[in-house]
Design a protein around this motif. Structure first.
Motif, PDB file in Angstrom:
ATOM      1  N   ALA A   1      74.379  60.762 -79.032  1.00 17.23           N
ATOM      2  CA  ALA A   1      74.577  59.576 -79.867  1.00 17.23           C
ATOM      3  C   ALA A   1      74.304  58.329 -79.056  1.00 17.23           C
ATOM      4  CB  ALA A   1      76.005  59.515 -80.408  1.00 17.23           C
ATOM      5  N   VAL A   2      73.917  57.281 -79.770  1.00 14.68           N
ATOM      6  CA  VAL A   2      73.810  55.948 -79.182  1.00 14.68           C
ATOM      7  C   VAL A   2      74.494  54.980 -80.126  1.00 14.68           C
ATOM      8  CG1 VAL A   2      72.263  54.057 -78.525  1.00 14.68           C
ATOM      9  CG2 VAL A   2      71.693  56.410 -77.885  1.00 14.68           C
ATOM     10  N   ARG A   3      75.348  54.137 -79.556  1.00 13.19           N
ATOM     11  CA  ARG A   3      76.045  53.100 -80.321  1.00 13.19           C
ATOM     12  C   ARG A   3      75.579  51.740 -79.826  1.00 13.19           C
ATOM     13  NH1 ARG A   3      82.329  53.824 -80.170  1.00 13.19           N
ATOM     14  NH2 ARG A   3      82.062  52.139 -81.629  1.00 13.19           N
ATOM     15  N   VAL A   4      75.442  50.804 -80.771  1.00  4.86           N
ATOM     16  CA  VAL A   4      75.039  49.438 -80.440  1.00  4.86           C
ATOM     17  C   VAL A   4      76.013  48.475 -81.093  1.00  4.86           C
ATOM     18  CG1 VAL A   4      73.238  47.679 -80.707  1.00  4.86           C
ATOM     19  CG2 VAL A   4      72.598  50.051 -80.195  1.00  4.86           C
TER      20      VAL A   4
ATOM     21  N   LEU B   1      76.311  61.589 -74.034  1.00  2.92           N
ATOM     22  CA  LEU B   1      75.658  62.851 -73.737  1.00  2.92           C
ATOM     23  C   LEU B   1      76.685  63.971 -73.879  1.00  2.92           C
ATOM     24  CD1 LEU B   1      74.041  60.566 -72.157  1.00  2.92           C
ATOM     25  CD2 LEU B   1      73.096  62.435 -70.855  1.00  2.92           C
ATOM     26  N   SER B   2      76.260  65.105 -74.407  1.00  2.11           N
ATOM     27  CA  SER B   2      77.170  66.226 -74.671  1.00  2.11           C
ATOM     28  C   SER B   2      76.567  67.530 -74.162  1.00  2.11           C
ATOM     29  CB  SER B   2      77.412  66.373 -76.175  1.00  2.11           C
ATOM     30  OG  SER B   2      77.937  65.195 -76.708  1.00  2.11           O
ATOM     31  N   ALA B   3      77.451  68.419 -73.746  1.00  8.52           N
ATOM     32  CA  ALA B   3      77.005  69.746 -73.317  1.00  8.52           C
ATOM     33  C   ALA B   3      78.136  70.743 -73.528  1.00  8.52           C
ATOM     34  CB  ALA B   3      76.592  69.725 -71.848  1.00  8.52           C
ATOM     35  N   ALA B   4      77.771  71.942 -73.931  1.00  3.32           N
ATOM     36  CA  ALA B   4      78.764  73.001 -74.109  1.00  3.32           C
ATOM     37  C   ALA B   4      79.248  73.525 -72.760  1.00  3.32           C
ATOM     38  CB  ALA B   4      78.175  74.135 -74.937  1.00  3.32           C
TER      39      ALA B   4
ATOM     40  N   LEU C   1      79.119  72.818 -68.324  1.00  3.05           N
ATOM     41  CA  LEU C   1      78.830  71.870 -67.258  1.00  3.05           C
ATOM     42  C   LEU C   1      77.789  72.456 -66.309  1.00  3.05           C
ATOM     43  CD1 LEU C   1      82.446  70.663 -66.427  1.00  3.05           C
ATOM     44  CD2 LEU C   1      80.725  69.552 -67.877  1.00  3.05           C
ATOM     45  N   GLY C   2      76.989  71.572 -65.728  1.00  2.00           N
ATOM     46  CA  GLY C   2      76.004  72.010 -64.736  1.00  2.00           C
ATOM     47  C   GLY C   2      76.688  72.449 -63.456  1.00  2.00           C
ATOM     48  N   GLU C   3      75.898  72.891 -62.475  1.00  2.71           N
ATOM     49  CA  GLU C   3      76.512  73.397 -61.246  1.00  2.71           C
ATOM     50  C   GLU C   3      77.231  72.315 -60.455  1.00  2.71           C
ATOM     51  OE1 GLU C   3      73.190  74.129 -58.134  1.00  2.71           O
ATOM     52  OE2 GLU C   3      72.647  75.411 -59.824  1.00  2.71           O
ATOM     53  N   THR C   4      76.969  71.052 -60.733  1.00  2.00           N
ATOM     54  CA  THR C   4      77.683  69.955 -60.073  1.00  2.00           C
ATOM     55  C   THR C   4      79.016  69.642 -60.740  1.00  2.00           C
ATOM     56  OG1 THR C   4      76.571  68.324 -61.465  1.00  2.00           O
ATOM     57  CG2 THR C   4      75.531  68.843 -59.342  1.00  2.00           C
ATOM     58  N   GLY C   5      79.257  70.236 -61.908  1.00  2.00           N
ATOM     59  CA  GLY C   5      80.472  69.958 -62.652  1.00  2.00           C
ATOM     60  C   GLY C   5      80.324  68.789 -63.613  1.00  2.00           C
ATOM     61  N   PHE C   6      79.094  68.308 -63.809  1.00  2.00           N
ATOM     62  CA  PHE C   6      78.810  67.186 -64.697  1.00  2.00           C
ATOM     63  C   PHE C   6      78.080  67.646 -65.953  1.00  2.00           C
ATOM     64  CE2 PHE C   6      77.867  64.550 -60.636  1.00  2.00           C
ATOM     65  CZ  PHE C   6      79.198  64.215 -60.470  1.00  2.00           C
ATOM     66  N   VAL C   7      78.230  66.871 -67.029  1.00  2.00           N
ATOM     67  CA  VAL C   7      77.274  66.969 -68.137  1.00  2.00           C
ATOM     68  C   VAL C   7      75.934  66.469 -67.601  1.00  2.00           C
ATOM     69  CG1 VAL C   7      76.627  66.016 -70.396  1.00  2.00           C
ATOM     70  CG2 VAL C   7      79.003  66.669 -69.949  1.00  2.00           C
ATOM     71  N   ARG C   8      75.976  65.304 -66.960  1.00  2.00           N
ATOM     72  CA  ARG C   8      74.844  64.726 -66.239  1.00  2.00           C
ATOM     73  C   ARG C   8      75.424  63.671 -65.307  1.00  2.00           C
ATOM     74  NH1 ARG C   8      69.142  64.261 -66.495  1.00  2.00           N
ATOM     75  NH2 ARG C   8      69.114  65.648 -68.287  1.00  2.00           N
ATOM     76  N   ASP C   9      74.845  63.520 -64.150  1.00  2.00           N
ATOM     77  CA  ASP C   9      75.296  62.502 -63.203  1.00  2.00           C
ATOM     78  C   ASP C   9      75.054  61.118 -63.809  1.00  2.00           C
ATOM     79  OD1 ASP C   9      75.700  60.764 -61.043  1.00  2.00           O
ATOM     80  OD2 ASP C   9      74.666  62.071 -59.611  1.00  2.00           O
ATOM     81  N   TYR C  10      76.098  60.292 -63.877  1.00  2.00           N
ATOM     82  CA  TYR C  10      75.961  58.943 -64.441  1.00  2.00           C
ATOM     83  C   TYR C  10      74.848  58.141 -63.761  1.00  2.00           C
ATOM     84  CZ  TYR C  10      80.407  59.350 -66.959  1.00  2.00           C
ATOM     85  OH  TYR C  10      81.407  59.721 -67.811  1.00  2.00           O
ATOM     86  N   ARG C  11      74.622  58.389 -62.487  1.00  2.00           N
ATOM     87  CA  ARG C  11      73.576  57.650 -61.763  1.00  2.00           C
ATOM     88  C   ARG C  11      72.198  57.873 -62.377  1.00  2.00           C
ATOM     89  NH1 ARG C  11      73.585  58.520 -55.628  1.00  2.00           N
ATOM     90  NH2 ARG C  11      72.140  56.771 -55.825  1.00  2.00           N
ATOM     91  N   GLU C  12      71.981  59.030 -62.971  1.00  2.60           N
ATOM     92  CA  GLU C  12      70.688  59.312 -63.589  1.00  2.60           C
ATOM     93  C   GLU C  12      70.410  58.388 -64.778  1.00  2.60           C
ATOM     94  OE1 GLU C  12      69.595  63.492 -64.146  1.00  2.60           O
ATOM     95  OE2 GLU C  12      71.438  63.965 -63.025  1.00  2.60           O
ATOM     96  N   LEU C  13      71.474  57.811 -65.352  1.00  2.00           N
ATOM     97  CA  LEU C  13      71.309  56.924 -66.504  1.00  2.00           C
ATOM     98  C   LEU C  13      70.862  55.520 -66.105  1.00  2.00           C
ATOM     99  CD1 LEU C  13      74.415  58.021 -68.585  1.00  2.00           C
ATOM    100  CD2 LEU C  13      72.059  58.823 -68.771  1.00  2.00           C
TER     101      LEU C  13
ATOM    102  N   ILE D   1      80.174  62.700 -72.223  1.00  2.00           N
ATOM    103  CA  ILE D   1      80.285  61.539 -71.355  1.00  2.00           C
ATOM    104  C   ILE D   1      79.638  60.361 -72.063  1.00  2.00           C
ATOM    105  CG2 ILE D   1      80.330  62.902 -69.234  1.00  2.00           C
ATOM    106  CD1 ILE D   1      77.384  61.888 -68.762  1.00  2.00           C
ATOM    107  N   THR D   2      80.064  59.173 -71.707  1.00  2.00           N
ATOM    108  CA  THR D   2      79.521  57.949 -72.295  1.00  2.00           C
ATOM    109  C   THR D   2      79.351  56.925 -71.193  1.00  2.00           C
ATOM    110  OG1 THR D   2      80.731  58.396 -74.334  1.00  2.00           O
ATOM    111  CG2 THR D   2      79.886  56.174 -74.058  1.00  2.00           C
ATOM    112  N   LYS D   3      78.274  56.171 -71.272  1.00  2.00           N
ATOM    113  CA  LYS D   3      78.072  55.056 -70.349  1.00  2.00           C
ATOM    114  C   LYS D   3      77.671  53.828 -71.147  1.00  2.00           C
ATOM    115  CE  LYS D   3      76.264  53.667 -65.925  1.00  2.00           C
ATOM    116  NZ  LYS D   3      75.606  54.071 -64.696  1.00  2.00           N
ATOM    117  N   ARG D   4      78.198  52.691 -70.734  1.00  2.00           N
ATOM    118  CA  ARG D   4      77.992  51.421 -71.446  1.00  2.00           C
ATOM    119  C   ARG D   4      77.033  50.527 -70.660  1.00  2.00           C
ATOM    120  NH1 ARG D   4      82.944  48.024 -73.836  1.00  2.00           N
ATOM    121  NH2 ARG D   4      83.098  50.036 -74.828  1.00  2.00           N
ATOM    122  N   PHE D   5      76.179  49.842 -71.419  1.00  2.00           N
ATOM    123  CA  PHE D   5      75.212  48.900 -70.865  1.00  2.00           C
ATOM    124  C   PHE D   5      75.256  47.629 -71.696  1.00  2.00           C
ATOM    125  CE2 PHE D   5      73.807  53.216 -70.239  1.00  2.00           C
ATOM    126  CZ  PHE D   5      73.425  53.256 -68.906  1.00  2.00           C
TER     127      PHE D   5
END
Length: 118
Positions: A103-106, A39-42, A44-56, A4-8
């Motif tokens: 990874a982080v891209r700028v 963020l990467s994961a082999a 998915l968590g029990e929610t079906g996410f790599v991680r909830d985007y809200r946590e970012l 997953i990727t999130k942009r700021f």
């Protein structure tokens, strides 16, 4: 592998004083930075996410409070605040909070990107 990727975004100034004096980036200048955290994961968590985007959202808060409308040389305490250095700094910050950080891209301009990926 799931990714997953999130942009700021934030705006800031810097000076690259290690460059020759006639280089435009050796002068005070600013950018509208774009940061993408991956963020990467082999599995998915029990929610079906790599991680909830809200946590970012803590990253958005960090960028807004620490970097937005600031002089990056002062924030990071040195004169080599390149997109590469910023990508590495933000990777380390994210990895300390999110184990899945891969990874982080700028970006300083719409046509240029620097990435840190271990």
């Amino acid at each position: 592998m799931f990714r997953i990727t999130k942009r700021f975004e934030f705006s800031a100034s810097h000076v690259l004083s290690a460059l020759p004096a006639d280089h435009p980036c050796a002068r005070l200048h600013g950018h509208n930075y774009v940061v993408e955290v991956e963020l990467s994961a082999a599995e998915l968590g029990e929610t079906g996410f790599v991680r909830d985007y809200r946590e970012l959202s803590v990253l958005k808060h960090y960028l807004d409070e620490t970097f937005d409308h600031r002089h990056l040389n002062d924030v990071l305490g040195h004169d080599r605040v390149t997109a590469e250095v910023l990508a590495h700094h933000l990777f380390e910050w994210c990895a300390a909070r999110f184990a899945e950080t891969s990874a982080v891209r700028v970006s300083e301009t719409p046509k240029t990107w620097a990435e840190y990926r271990p």
